[in-house]
Design a protein around this motif. Structure first.
Motif, PDB file in Angstrom:
ATOM      1  N   ARG A  51      -2.236  -1.680   2.623  1.00 40.00           N
ATOM      2  CA  ARG A  51      -3.094  -2.383   2.016  1.00 40.00           C
ATOM      3  C   ARG A  51      -2.707  -2.950   0.748  1.00 40.00           C
ATOM      4  O   ARG A  51      -1.534  -2.450   0.376  1.00 40.00           O
ATOM      5  CB  ARG A  51      -4.477  -1.434   1.879  1.00 40.00           C
ATOM      6  N   CYS A  53      -4.211  -3.652  -3.081  1.00 37.70           N
ATOM      7  CA  CYS A  53      -5.183  -3.213  -3.767  1.00 37.70           C
ATOM      8  C   CYS A  53      -5.958  -4.168  -4.480  1.00 37.70           C
ATOM      9  O   CYS A  53      -5.319  -5.359  -4.846  1.00 37.70           O
ATOM     10  CB  CYS A  53      -4.521  -2.448  -5.151  1.00 37.70           C
ATOM     11  N   GLY A  62      -3.179   3.235   2.834  1.00 34.12           N
ATOM     12  CA  GLY A  62      -4.575   3.646   2.674  1.00 34.12           C
ATOM     13  C   GLY A  62      -4.774   4.806   3.586  1.00 34.12           C
ATOM     14  O   GLY A  62      -4.363   5.270   4.674  1.00 34.12           O
ATOM     15  N   SER A  65      -9.277   3.505   6.810  1.00 34.64           N
ATOM     16  CA  SER A  65      -9.215   2.292   7.278  1.00 34.64           C
ATOM     17  C   SER A  65      -9.818   1.411   6.287  1.00 34.64           C
ATOM     18  O   SER A  65      -9.393   0.153   6.529  1.00 34.64           O
ATOM     19  CB  SER A  65      -9.659   2.023   8.598  1.00 34.64           C
ATOM     20  N   ASN A  66     -10.837   1.599   5.469  1.00 31.59           N
ATOM     21  CA  ASN A  66     -11.476   0.827   4.678  1.00 31.59           C
ATOM     22  C   ASN A  66     -11.273   0.908   3.094  1.00 31.59           C
ATOM     23  O   ASN A  66     -11.889   0.448   2.336  1.00 31.59           O
ATOM     24  CB  ASN A  66     -13.117   1.036   4.789  1.00 31.59           C
ATOM     25  N   ALA A  68      -9.839   0.217  -0.422  1.00 29.64           N
ATOM     26  CA  ALA A  68      -9.561  -1.027  -1.010  1.00 29.64           C
ATOM     27  C   ALA A  68      -8.853  -0.955  -2.213  1.00 29.64           C
ATOM     28  O   ALA A  68      -8.251  -2.184  -2.833  1.00 29.64           O
ATOM     29  CB  ALA A  68     -10.778  -2.055  -1.302  1.00 29.64           C
TER      30      ALA A  68
END
Length: 91
Positions: A51, A53, A62, A65-66, A68
């Motif tokens: 991911r 940031c 990550g 999975s979500n 951020a």
């Protein structure tokens, strides 16, 4: 063709061995090829994807999975800057 180009024209080979369960064994012609292949698997991994940031723009692995943010500190700083910009816009 695109897959071959991604690995500089030298795609890794593999073979399947029938042990307790079928197992894939990859044959990499160089260490760089092995690293590129592992990086490719990390990019498309659905459970722990790479991911970017939202605050510092660093790449991180990550844990969900979500995810951020790369750290709680980045999440806090992002939220502080966001709330300050909302307060400044109201006045």
């Amino acid at each position: 063709r695109k897959a071959m180009a991604a690995f500089g024209g030298i795609a890794p080979s593999y073979h399947i061995e029938l042990l307790d369960k079928p197992t894939i064994y990859w044959d990499f012609h160089s260490l760089l090829l092995g690293i590129q292949m592992m990086f490719s698997f990390m990019l498309v991994d659905g459970e722990q994807p790479l991911r970017l940031c939202k605050h510092c723009q660093k790449v991180f692995l990550g844990s969900r999975s979500n995810a951020a943010f790369c750290s709680p500190r980045c999440k806090n700083q992002y939220n502080v800057y966001k709330s300050r910009s909302k307060k400044g816009g109201d006045e």
